[in-house]
Structures are given as C-alpha cells and as structure tokens.
Motif scaffolding. Sequence first.
Motif, PDB file in Angstrom:
ATOM      1  N   ALA A  54       2.026  56.803 -26.261  1.00 33.26           N
ATOM      2  CA  ALA A  54       1.196  56.226 -25.183  1.00 33.26           C
ATOM      3  C   ALA A  54       1.788  54.898 -24.721  1.00 33.26           C
ATOM      4  O   ALA A  54       1.837  54.605 -23.525  1.00 33.26           O
ATOM      5  N   PHE A  55       2.288  54.097 -25.661  1.00 29.48           N
ATOM      6  CA  PHE A  55       2.911  52.813 -25.292  1.00 29.48           C
ATOM      7  C   PHE A  55       4.247  53.046 -24.578  1.00 29.48           C
ATOM      8  O   PHE A  55       4.539  52.407 -23.569  1.00 29.48           O
ATOM      9  N   LYS A  56       5.021  53.977 -25.120  1.00 33.56           N
ATOM     10  CA  LYS A  56       6.344  54.206 -24.512  1.00 33.56           C
ATOM     11  C   LYS A  56       6.191  54.767 -23.098  1.00 33.56           C
ATOM     12  O   LYS A  56       6.884  54.345 -22.174  1.00 33.56           O
ATOM     13  N   ASN A  57       5.241  55.714 -22.929  1.00 36.68           N
ATOM     14  CA  ASN A  57       5.081  56.362 -21.618  1.00 36.68           C
ATOM     15  C   ASN A  57       4.432  55.449 -20.590  1.00 36.68           C
ATOM     16  O   ASN A  57       4.531  55.679 -19.390  1.00 36.68           O
ATOM     17  N   ASP A  58       3.755  54.424 -21.076  1.00 39.61           N
ATOM     18  CA  ASP A  58       3.080  53.495 -20.159  1.00 39.61           C
ATOM     19  C   ASP A  58       4.083  52.801 -19.237  1.00 39.61           C
ATOM     20  O   ASP A  58       3.779  52.493 -18.084  1.00 39.61           O
ATOM     21  N   GLY A  59       5.285  52.555 -19.775  1.00 40.56           N
ATOM     22  CA  GLY A  59       6.328  51.967 -18.942  1.00 40.56           C
ATOM     23  C   GLY A  59       6.319  50.449 -18.883  1.00 40.56           C
ATOM     24  O   GLY A  59       7.245  49.840 -18.372  1.00 40.56           O
ATOM     25  N   ASN A  60       5.267  49.832 -19.435  1.00 40.39           N
ATOM     26  CA  ASN A  60       5.180  48.364 -19.361  1.00 40.39           C
ATOM     27  C   ASN A  60       5.457  47.677 -20.696  1.00 40.39           C
ATOM     28  O   ASN A  60       5.310  46.467 -20.805  1.00 40.39           O
ATOM     29  N   PHE A  61       5.787  48.466 -21.711  1.00 45.87           N
ATOM     30  CA  PHE A  61       5.928  47.874 -23.041  1.00 45.87           C
ATOM     31  C   PHE A  61       7.284  48.182 -23.667  1.00 45.87           C
ATOM     32  O   PHE A  61       7.821  49.276 -23.491  1.00 45.87           O
ATOM     33  N   GLU A  62       7.801  47.204 -24.374  1.00 45.61           N
ATOM     34  CA  GLU A  62       8.905  47.478 -25.300  1.00 45.61           C
ATOM     35  C   GLU A  62       8.258  47.644 -26.662  1.00 45.61           C
ATOM     36  O   GLU A  62       7.423  46.818 -27.052  1.00 45.61           O
ATOM     37  N   VAL A  63       8.625  48.692 -27.396  1.00 47.66           N
ATOM     38  CA  VAL A  63       7.917  49.021 -28.628  1.00 47.66           C
ATOM     39  C   VAL A  63       8.827  48.886 -29.850  1.00 47.66           C
ATOM     40  O   VAL A  63       9.930  49.420 -29.876  1.00 47.66           O
ATOM     41  N   THR A  64       8.359  48.157 -30.853  1.00 43.75           N
ATOM     42  CA  THR A  64       9.056  48.081 -32.144  1.00 43.75           C
ATOM     43  C   THR A  64       8.060  48.534 -33.213  1.00 43.75           C
ATOM     44  O   THR A  64       6.917  48.082 -33.219  1.00 43.75           O
ATOM     45  N   VAL A  65       8.505  49.442 -34.094  1.00 39.31           N
ATOM     46  CA  VAL A  65       7.586  49.943 -35.126  1.00 39.31           C
ATOM     47  C   VAL A  65       8.026  49.438 -36.497  1.00 39.31           C
ATOM     48  O   VAL A  65       9.193  49.560 -36.871  1.00 39.31           O
ATOM     49  N   PHE A  66       7.089  48.863 -37.242  1.00 40.31           N
ATOM     50  CA  PHE A  66       7.332  48.494 -38.641  1.00 40.31           C
ATOM     51  C   PHE A  66       6.362  49.324 -39.483  1.00 40.31           C
ATOM     52  O   PHE A  66       5.149  49.167 -39.372  1.00 40.31           O
TER      53      PHE A  66
END
Length: 387
Positions: A54-66
């Motif tokens: 959902a975050f990646k597809n939103d297009g407005n966020f860079e996502v880092t997962v820990f």
Amino acid sequence: MNPFMFHTPSRIYFGEETSLTAPDLMREIGGSKVLIITDDVLVKTGLMAPIIDAFKNDGNFEVTVFSDVPPDSDVKCVGSATAVGRGQGCDCILSIGGGSVLDTAKAVAICLTFGGNLEEYQGLNNLSTKLLPHIAIPTTSGTGSEVSMVAMIKDSAERKKLLFGSRFIAPDTAILDPKLLVTLPPKLTAATGLDAVTHAIEAFTSLSTVSVFTDVLCIEALKLLFKWLPIATKSGDDLDARANTLVASTMAGIAFTNTGVGVVHALAHATGGEFGTHHGMTNSVFLPHGMSFNMDAAGDRYAEIARQLKFTENSNNEIAAKTLIDKVEELASSINLPRRLRDMGVPALDGQGVEDLANIASTDPAIMFNPKEATIEDIIGIYERAY
Ligand SMILES: NC(=O)c1ccc[n+]([C@@H]2O[C@H](COP(=O)([O-])OP(=O)(O)OC[C@H]3O[C@@H](n4cnc5c(N)ncnc54)[C@H](O)[C@@H]3O)[C@@H](O)[C@H]2O)c1
Ligand SMILES: [Fe+2]
C-alpha cells in the motif's frame, strides 16, 4: 470529586482492513520516507506484504523495512533500527506488531528525533518536544502500547527493563485492524489478553489520577475481555472476538497510561527482565496474588468491579472482592495459562535470588502507584505464593 488530569494524545481508527489506509493517515501527519518496523514472524505470516505494498503503490513514499525486532526488544535492537532509519533519512515511522515492536518503534522515534544514546532519555518526562510522526498498528490485543505514553526496552546487559515515559512517546495514530490478529496463536492471545485485564484492574485501583474517565474505560474493557477473550483464544478467526478484545486492550491502555499500574506489573517487569518470561503471561500468574495482597487497600474497588461485571450482587465488599479474584483465576485457567511461575520455566531461586528480584521490583516505576506500600518482604511473599 477529586481533582484529576486525563490525557490521550493518539487518534484511533478502528475497522477491518483499516491498516491499508495507513499511507493516507501518514500523509495527514507528515513524512514521506517511512521506516516500517516489524518482526520476522509477522513478515512470514504474510500480514505485512499488503501494508508494505500500500505504501509502495501510493507513489508518495520511500519505504525502508526493519524486521529484526525480537520479543522483548532491547537497547541493541533499537540501535540497529535507528542506524537503518538514519542511513535512509527516514522521517516517519510505521510500526506493526505486538508490544515489543511498538515499544521499539517508540524508542527509535526518540533516537531519530533527538540523536544521542537511548539511555539518556530513560525515566519520566525527559523529552522536550514531539517526536517524528508515528503510526502504530497492534497485532496483539494486550499491551495498549499503540496509545500509551510509555515504552519498555530491555537492557540485556543489566537484565532489566528500562522505562521511557512522556506524553510525546504516544504514537500520533493507532490503527486497530482486527483482521491482523487472526494469526495470533491461542497461547499468545490468552497471555496478551491477561495483560489487558491486569492493566484495567491495576488502573482502576491505582493511587494516581484515577478519574471517572479511566473508571469507565477499565470497566468496559473488563466487560469485553471477560466475555470475548475465551472466544478469541479458542476461535482465533472469530473477527467479533478479535475486534472486541482489541478495542478492550486499547481502552485499558488509555486508562493505565493515565493512572499507572501497580505491584503486579512491577513483579512482571522484574521477572521478565531476569528470565525472559512473556509479559502478559507473567502478569497473569502474579495478578491474583497481587490482588490478594492489595485487598485491604483496594478491596472496595475490586468489589465495585465484581458488581459492575455482574459477577455478584453481594453487598459485602470483602466477599464481592474475593469473587473478582476467583473470576480472574477462573478466566486465566479456562484459557490454559500457566498458574504458577514454576510452570513457566522460572527456576527456583535461593534466598538471595528472591531478594535481588524483589529489590528490582521495588524500584520499578510501576510500584509507585500500587494502592498500598509493598515492602521487600511483601514482594517476596507475593513472589513465593506465585511460584
Ligand atoms: N508500552 C506499553 O504501554 C506496554 C504495555 C505492556 C507491555 N509492554 C511491552 O510489550 C512487550 C510484550 O508485547 P506483546 O505481549 O504484544 O508480545 P510481543 O510483541 O513480544 O509478541 C510476542 C510474539 O507474538 C508474535 N506475534 C505478534 N502478533 C502476531 C500475530 N498477529 N500473528 C502471529 N504472531 C504474532 C510476535 O512475532 C512475537 O513472537 C513487552 O516487552 C512489554 O514490556 C509495553
Ligand atoms: Fe502490561
């Protein structure tokens, strides 16, 4: 009526699949480089993928997962997550998990906001301003961390839990999505549920700023937990049971974060810090013994709970209070929680060992709000009866 202060900083969203609206809610509170903090168990369940997407597809966020948070997270894990977040320039946090993940995220938010060592900020009210935006999504229904103004982080070297308490620690937004709890195994459902029961009972009888606001939250949370926890434990995919226990745990969280807890939590923190026992399960063992110890100071309040939950109509407070203790014991037994510390793998302690543990419990901040003073001998007594 006594004077009081009541405060709840977090906005709460509830509903099936509300977790998928997290990107919209994050936009409202600010930040675009999101650090998602979770654990490997949750990644493996498949719960995380749709939220990350959902975050990646939103297009407005860079996502880092820990996703390296262990149960009962510690200072080292907070350091690793902070380094990852800092390296990626993260400016907002999404935490998804149990209390261990949510508390880790709160501590990471402290470090990313202020820099320096986490230990510098331990204790109460040591933060000067708001932290970076944080949305918390609980996947257990027990800790209330999604709304609480505290975080507990283990100092593994010292074998104890550090407390961080400030109104700035509470997440900006809590998303309660019952669908995320269907994978929680029965034992953890039961154990985390008893954490919430303990929050409600200790908050209702706390020495601190108990008010009509916290009373209502405690009573309603307990009504929901006594009714729905056995169902959630037995039928994990019952969404009504998941929803009601989740809401109850958040209600109890709002209550205890305003009032503080008591001797049961002090002993659970000390025992968990020393032996790594699960927080909710440890509370469940200590709770009836802590309540019996507090009877002379809190019996009238226990009786009030027992009558409000319709466990009894008896007007004798002592009898009604004992009914509540019996009901707590009955609830914990009915959902197969261990009833003695020895059954949870806690080793037998010699005299000095028990005294050391009691000393740790006696300096735990939770004990400040116990309805009556507990000496080292009193704490040892509760421990021995629970053993
Ligand atoms: N900050 C607060 O207000 C507060 C209050 C109470 C407790 N705590 C802290 O919270 C921690 C305990 O948290 P907890 O009881 O939620 O347990 P937890 O976060 O340690 O999780 C226990 C286990 O459950 C797994 N799990 C979580 N959700 C799951 C799901 N939906 N499906 C499958 N597995 C799942 C986790 O991966 C983990 O292995 C302790 O460190 C305690 O000190 C904090
Ligand atoms: Fe707790």
